[in-house]
Write a protein that holds these residues in place. Sequence first.
Motif, PDB file in Angstrom:
ATOM      1  N   ALA A 288      57.953   6.595  62.262  1.00 46.25           N
ATOM      2  CA  ALA A 288      56.773   7.451  62.124  1.00 46.25           C
ATOM      3  C   ALA A 288      56.649   8.372  63.329  1.00 46.25           C
ATOM      4  O   ALA A 288      56.160   9.482  63.220  1.00 46.25           O
ATOM      5  CB  ALA A 288      55.528   6.577  61.993  1.00 46.25           C
ATOM      6  N   PRO A 351      54.795  18.603  59.178  1.00 45.36           N
ATOM      7  CA  PRO A 351      56.133  18.041  58.965  1.00 45.36           C
ATOM      8  C   PRO A 351      56.219  17.189  57.706  1.00 45.36           C
ATOM      9  O   PRO A 351      57.292  16.941  57.200  1.00 45.36           O
ATOM     10  CB  PRO A 351      56.371  17.186  60.215  1.00 45.36           C
ATOM     11  N   THR A 352      55.062  16.755  57.204  1.00 50.47           N
ATOM     12  CA  THR A 352      55.056  16.047  55.919  1.00 50.47           C
ATOM     13  C   THR A 352      54.254  16.923  54.950  1.00 50.47           C
ATOM     14  O   THR A 352      53.044  16.772  54.842  1.00 50.47           O
ATOM     15  CB  THR A 352      54.354  14.679  56.053  1.00 50.47           C
ATOM     16  N   VAL A 355      52.318  13.938  50.927  1.00 53.10           N
ATOM     17  CA  VAL A 355      52.292  12.504  51.218  1.00 53.10           C
ATOM     18  C   VAL A 355      52.009  11.805  49.895  1.00 53.10           C
ATOM     19  O   VAL A 355      51.172  12.264  49.119  1.00 53.10           O
ATOM     20  CB  VAL A 355      51.161  12.195  52.239  1.00 53.10           C
ATOM     21  N   ARG A 357      50.818   8.880  47.247  1.00 53.66           N
ATOM     22  CA  ARG A 357      49.893   7.780  47.027  1.00 53.66           C
ATOM     23  C   ARG A 357      50.017   7.335  45.577  1.00 53.66           C
ATOM     24  O   ARG A 357      50.479   8.108  44.738  1.00 53.66           O
ATOM     25  CB  ARG A 357      48.447   8.231  47.267  1.00 53.66           C
ATOM     26  N   TYR A 433      46.688  12.009  59.107  1.00 50.34           N
ATOM     27  CA  TYR A 433      47.507  11.295  60.081  1.00 50.34           C
ATOM     28  C   TYR A 433      46.852   9.956  60.384  1.00 50.34           C
ATOM     29  O   TYR A 433      45.640   9.852  60.403  1.00 50.34           O
ATOM     30  CB  TYR A 433      47.584  12.063  61.402  1.00 50.34           C
ATOM     31  N   SER A 434      47.693   8.985  60.690  1.00 52.57           N
ATOM     32  CA  SER A 434      47.094   7.744  61.178  1.00 52.57           C
ATOM     33  C   SER A 434      46.567   8.086  62.567  1.00 52.57           C
ATOM     34  O   SER A 434      47.136   8.900  63.282  1.00 52.57           O
ATOM     35  CB  SER A 434      48.139   6.645  61.252  1.00 52.57           C
ATOM     36  N   LEU A 436      46.410   6.458  65.306  1.00 56.10           N
ATOM     37  CA  LEU A 436      47.324   6.107  66.386  1.00 56.10           C
ATOM     38  C   LEU A 436      48.355   7.204  66.566  1.00 56.10           C
ATOM     39  O   LEU A 436      48.581   7.714  67.658  1.00 56.10           O
ATOM     40  CB  LEU A 436      48.021   4.785  66.036  1.00 56.10           C
ATOM     41  N   GLY A 437      48.947   7.597  65.433  1.00 53.82           N
ATOM     42  CA  GLY A 437      50.006   8.597  65.505  1.00 53.82           C
ATOM     43  C   GLY A 437      49.511   9.924  66.030  1.00 53.82           C
ATOM     44  O   GLY A 437      50.172  10.562  66.841  1.00 53.82           O
TER      45      GLY A 437
HETATM   46  C1  HEM Z   1      52.982  15.401  64.456  1.00 53.30           C
HETATM   47  C2  HEM Z   1      53.252  14.158  64.376  1.00 53.30           C
HETATM   48  C3  HEM Z   1      52.897  13.255  63.219  1.00 53.30           C
HETATM   49  C4  HEM Z   1      52.575  13.554  61.938  1.00 53.30           C
HETATM   50  C5  HEM Z   1      52.472  14.921  61.286  1.00 53.30           C
HETATM   51  C6  HEM Z   1      52.347  12.294  61.257  1.00 53.30           C
HETATM   52  C7  HEM Z   1      51.987  12.187  59.927  1.00 53.30           C
HETATM   53  C8  HEM Z   1      51.794  10.998  59.286  1.00 53.30           C
HETATM   54  C9  HEM Z   1      51.439  10.879  57.905  1.00 53.30           C
HETATM   55  C10 HEM Z   1      51.238  12.042  56.941  1.00 53.30           C
HETATM   56  C11 HEM Z   1      51.334   9.563  57.625  1.00 53.30           C
HETATM   57  C12 HEM Z   1      50.965   8.932  56.286  1.00 53.30           C
HETATM   58  C13 HEM Z   1      52.229   8.644  55.541  1.00 53.30           C
HETATM   59  C14 HEM Z   1      51.938   8.018  54.219  1.00 53.30           C
HETATM   60  O1  HEM Z   1      50.884   7.420  54.047  1.00 53.30           O
HETATM   61  O2  HEM Z   1      52.790   8.120  53.332  1.00 53.30           O
HETATM   62  C15 HEM Z   1      51.611   8.831  58.844  1.00 53.30           C
HETATM   63  C16 HEM Z   1      51.606   7.464  58.949  1.00 53.30           C
HETATM   64  C17 HEM Z   1      51.820   6.792  60.131  1.00 53.30           C
HETATM   65  N1  HEM Z   1      52.103   7.343  61.341  1.00 53.30           N
HETATM   66 FE1  HEM Z   1      52.276   9.297  61.761  1.00 53.30          FE
HETATM   67  N2  HEM Z   1      52.539  11.268  62.128  1.00 53.30           N
HETATM   68  C18 HEM Z   1      52.878  11.802  63.342  1.00 53.30           C
HETATM   69  C19 HEM Z   1      53.168  11.127  64.500  1.00 53.30           C
HETATM   70  C20 HEM Z   1      53.106   9.765  64.645  1.00 53.30           C
HETATM   71  C21 HEM Z   1      53.350   9.050  65.882  1.00 53.30           C
HETATM   72  C22 HEM Z   1      53.730   9.697  67.208  1.00 53.30           C
HETATM   73  C23 HEM Z   1      53.169   7.725  65.610  1.00 53.30           C
HETATM   74  C24 HEM Z   1      53.277   6.528  66.513  1.00 53.30           C
HETATM   75  C25 HEM Z   1      53.115   6.507  67.767  1.00 53.30           C
HETATM   76  C26 HEM Z   1      52.809   7.608  64.210  1.00 53.30           C
HETATM   77  C27 HEM Z   1      52.542   6.432  63.578  1.00 53.30           C
HETATM   78  C28 HEM Z   1      52.240   6.329  62.258  1.00 53.30           C
HETATM   79  C29 HEM Z   1      52.044   5.045  61.588  1.00 53.30           C
HETATM   80  C30 HEM Z   1      52.123   3.677  62.224  1.00 53.30           C
HETATM   81  C31 HEM Z   1      51.786   5.345  60.258  1.00 53.30           C
HETATM   82  C32 HEM Z   1      51.485   4.363  59.148  1.00 53.30           C
HETATM   83  C33 HEM Z   1      52.756   4.092  58.416  1.00 53.30           C
HETATM   84  C34 HEM Z   1      52.540   3.170  57.253  1.00 53.30           C
HETATM   85  O3  HEM Z   1      51.390   2.938  56.858  1.00 53.30           O
HETATM   86  O4  HEM Z   1      53.550   2.731  56.716  1.00 53.30           O
HETATM   87  N3  HEM Z   1      52.787   8.862  63.666  1.00 53.30           N
HETATM   88  N4  HEM Z   1      51.896   9.744  59.830  1.00 53.30           N
END
Ligand code: HEM
Length: 496
Positions: A288, A351-352, A355, A357, A433-434, A436-437
């Motif tokens: 992620a 970047p996504t 998404v 669901r 976005y989550s 944390l992320g």
């Molecule tokens: C620009 C950077 C980022 C974007 C655009 C982004 C976007 C997303 C999106 C759209 C989701 C939902 C995906 C889904 O539900 O199908 C997601 C989930 C998540 N992201 Fe990010 N993210 C970014 C950076 C990060 C970073 C740096 C971390 C960790 C330090 C992170 C950790 C997570 C986690 C743990 C999830 C949950 C995954 C899961 O439920 O399986 N993300 N992110």
Amino acid sequence: MSVLLQAVVISVLGWAAWSLIRPLFVKSPLDRVAGPQSPSLLAGNLGQLFDTDAWGFHDEVATRYGPVVKIHAPFGRQWLYVFDPAALQSIVLREQGTYDQIEWLVRHLRELTPVFWEVANRLVSAISRRVKDAPRDIDVLEWMGRTALEIIGQAGMGHSFDPLVEDEATDPYTKAAKDYLPLSFTPEMMLVRQLSPILTRLGPPSFRRWIVDHIPIPRTQKLKRVVDVLYDTSVKIVEEKKDAIAKGDYAAGKDIMSVLLKANMAAEDSERLPDEHIIGQINTLLFAATDTTSHVMAQVLEMLSRDQEMQEKARRELLEAGNGDEILYDRLMSLPILDAICKETLRMFPPTPIVMREAFQDTVLPLSKPMRGTDGSVMESVVVPKGTNVLVGVRACNRNKAIWGEDAEEWKPERWLKPLPKAVEDASIPGVYSNLGFTFSQLEMKVILASLLTNFTFELSNKPIHWNISAITFPSTGKDSLKPEMGLKVGRYSAE
Ligand code: HEM
């Protein structure tokens, strides 16, 4: 085969075939929702939707039919592509219940900030060595990817993947992680994923592994090897952590995984996560965090190469704030131009772009404005049957002219330096976005951009830049190459 067995086999196959084609014969409330024609019974619109160069199709979906669009999936199944803000609110509401994480994480990230700067300094040294005599073409995507992995490795799990010295990363994880997306996010794999609820219940894991081992498709075998490396690395990291705990180093571990492990160890037996889940979390976190942030950083550098004036403005702001030193957390996070550049790039180029669901029960999607059904009737809301896949149209929502105004399709960081249109506020678009992320990636982008822009200049090189649609969009040199890379001309910047 006995008659009875034959009857059982025929019934099971008949039932499976009927389950597969049933949607072709059953009426659905989604029939009324407008959307593009299906070019294929087998794939529906999925071939168009997940093609790496499907931007035109996504734009058509986003502008032609309405804020909730019907997409044809294999064998008559119907999906929804949604970017109506009220509907999005209802779909991603789950994430809005996680606000309690932010404060804890922000506090913790503040403590981790030196780790980000340390990795950024190594990146600056590496690039400096390569451009010390004259400006040179550098694959910034490669360096951003290696840097993002090293940052989440260090800050996320106290593990180093890459000293950022050699021309190419030597750690097998880095290479495997890079190969994963192009191998796994193809129209064929999206079809296979449709079958995953059945496939993942097929006997014990060893049997499923045996089947995979015998699939005579080179891409599948390559994907299997990639997944093995990812899994083995996670196991290794958990082992390292456990060793550290055994040696008493554990309390000192500030990385996110150590904090989670500490919480897990303190939990009641009944609530404790098994190792297998922790291994899964490591892969999720590494994945992620890496391609998402690094691809946005590459996109920022591309946009700043195209807009030299904005690049210079950002550089001035950073030089004034830092005076040659590392900028403190609060100051860095509130620099207006840097913040506007990051926000605008994430808006225009999420970047996504979509998404996924799935509706786990029958539900109703509210709409911010009524829309017309295919039969001409007015729809105040959309009834969504259980099992419907819903594509959250992040890009479509971020470029919606009804919300952002006529210049929605232009990259204009300035829009964030003055009040946004009232429609943006009224729409209350949910964050996907989550938490944390989001906080982590904002800090990472800002530290890296601060380090890069105060030490280097960026210009377009002779190599074309073409962005491809995938689970996470990625650039390559031209439509025909799917090798993730982005060449920019990088030179040394000195402040005097
Ligand atoms: C620009 C950077 C980022 C974007 C655009 C982004 C976007 C997303 C999106 C759209 C989701 C939902 C995906 C889904 O539900 O199908 C997601 C989930 C998540 N992201 Fe990010 N993210 C970014 C950076 C990060 C970073 C740096 C971390 C960790 C330090 C992170 C950790 C997570 C986690 C743990 C999830 C949950 C995954 C899961 O439920 O399986 N993300 N992110």
